[in-house]
Scaffold this active site. Structure first.
Site, short mmCIF file in Angstrom:
data_model
loop_
_atom_site.label_atom_id
_atom_site.label_comp_id
_atom_site.label_asym_id
_atom_site.label_seq_id
_atom_site.Cartn_x
_atom_site.Cartn_y
_atom_site.Cartn_z
N ASP A 24 36.90 13.30 43.23
CA ASP A 24 37.55 14.62 43.14
C ASP A 24 36.53 15.72 43.48
O ASP A 24 36.87 16.73 44.12
CB ASP A 24 38.10 14.88 41.73
CG ASP A 24 39.40 14.14 41.46
OD1 ASP A 24 40.10 13.80 42.43
OD2 ASP A 24 39.70 13.89 40.28
N LYS A 57 41.40 9.09 33.28
CA LYS A 57 40.13 9.34 33.98
C LYS A 57 38.91 9.32 33.05
O LYS A 57 37.84 8.91 33.48
CB LYS A 57 40.19 10.69 34.71
CG LYS A 57 41.07 10.66 35.95
CD LYS A 57 41.00 12.00 36.69
CE LYS A 57 41.91 11.99 37.89
NZ LYS A 57 41.88 13.26 38.65
#
Ligand code: NDP
Length: 283
Positions: A101, A65
């Site tokens: 997220d 990420k």
């Protein structure tokens, strides 16, 4: 056919393919969503290949990420601030990174736990990639105070530094994960929400914190969705409002789906598929 995928290392555990394929099929979109194991040393090559193939986009999970950020052409505001990308949209040969997220957490805590962080005190366990997105969302929602608690205090301080650049209102503090939670009774007494973003709890017998340390009236969220419930949530349930990580997983996936397709995501279909895949993967 347009291709979509989730990449990670390892990736065998991911339930995103079941959830995203169900969403694509339910809207009659002819695309295939697969999981691809990409070792850290192969990330740059894989990203280069994205520019050439028939790709719509990808989801990105541990450990890529943060590493993928410098390999992309542009970032959304959230992804730039958080410093992590979980969704890439391929537009011709250009790659744009997003972080869904943060919005996934925001929607889950609001819609599924009925909790509004505005003006509230939060104890954030963990300082990894997921914690960065959760903290961004908490600051954006105007939480009053967020205590970041992590095993490695340097990592928590680095999160605090990053957050200080985008936070104008919440009071942020940092501390270690204590070995005895008794020392923490005063701190936790004022806490309205505990969010576990550590990976402690993936094994049934582990918990990052004894539920008895959490005050009455608090809400407890565990980002882990398998096992269900985690030990933290099982011990909290009789007395406290709890929420596991599945709603956040579904909502971050729904936001990614909308970025790739421009269509409204079939969230109910995604919940059902994710729930089925979770049950299958826990056998
Ligand atoms: P990272 O590897 O970036 O961070 C892991 C965190 O867990 C760090 O804070 C680390 O502390 C802590 N940790 C790991 N092992 C221990 C231990 N034995 N004792 C104490 N602390 C420990 O992972 P992510 O932030 O990406 O993911 C964390 C969790 O969140 C995972 O379980 C993941 O599945 C879940 N997740 C769920 C999502 C959802 O949609 N529901 C979305 C994203 C993540 P330290 O810094 O000291 O190493």
């Amino acid at each position: 056919m347009r291709r979509l995928a989730v990449i990670g290392y390892p990736i065998g555990h991911s339930i995103s393919p079941a959830m995203q394929q169900a969403a694509l099929d339910s809207l009659g979109i002819e695309a295939e969503y697969v999981k691809i194991e990409v070792a850290p040393g192969d990330l740059a090559t894989f990203v280069q290949e994205l520019r050439a193939g028939d790709w719509g986009g990808i989801n990105v999970t541990v450990p890529h990420k943060q590493a993928i950020v410098p390999l992309l052409d542009s970032l959304s505001e959230e992804a730039a601030a958080i410093g992590a990308v979980n969704t890439v949209v391929v537009d011709g040969s250009r790659l744009r990174g997003h972080n869904t997220d943060a919005s996934g957490f925001k929607r889950a805590i609001r819609d599924d736990a009925g909790f509004d962080p505005a003006g509230r005190n939060v104890c954030l366990l963990g300082a990894g990639g997921a914690a960065r997105a959760v903290l961004w969302s908490l600051c954006e929602s105007r939480a009053r105070r967020v205590l970041i608690v992590n095993r490695t205090v340097e990592r928590a301080k680095s999160l605090l530094d990053a957050a200080s650049r985008w936070n104008d209102w919440a009071e942020l503090e940092v501390d270690l994960l204590p070995s005895t939670w008794g020392e923490w009774s005063d701190t936790l007494a004022a806490c309205d929400l505990v969010v576990n973003t550590t990976s402690v709890g993936l094994h049934r017998s582990d918990t990052p914190l004894p539920a008895s340390a959490i005050p009455d009236g608090a809400t407890v969220m565990d980002l882990i969705y398998n096992p269900r419930p985690t030990r933290l949530l099982a011990e909290s349930m009789p007395r406290l409002r709890t929420i596991d990580g599945l709603p956040m997983l579904v909502y971050q996936g729904a936001a990614a789906f909308e970025l790739w397709t421009g269509l409204s995501a079939p969230v109910g279909v995604m919940f059902e598929a994710a729930e089925r895949a979770r049950i299958e993967s826990s056998h």
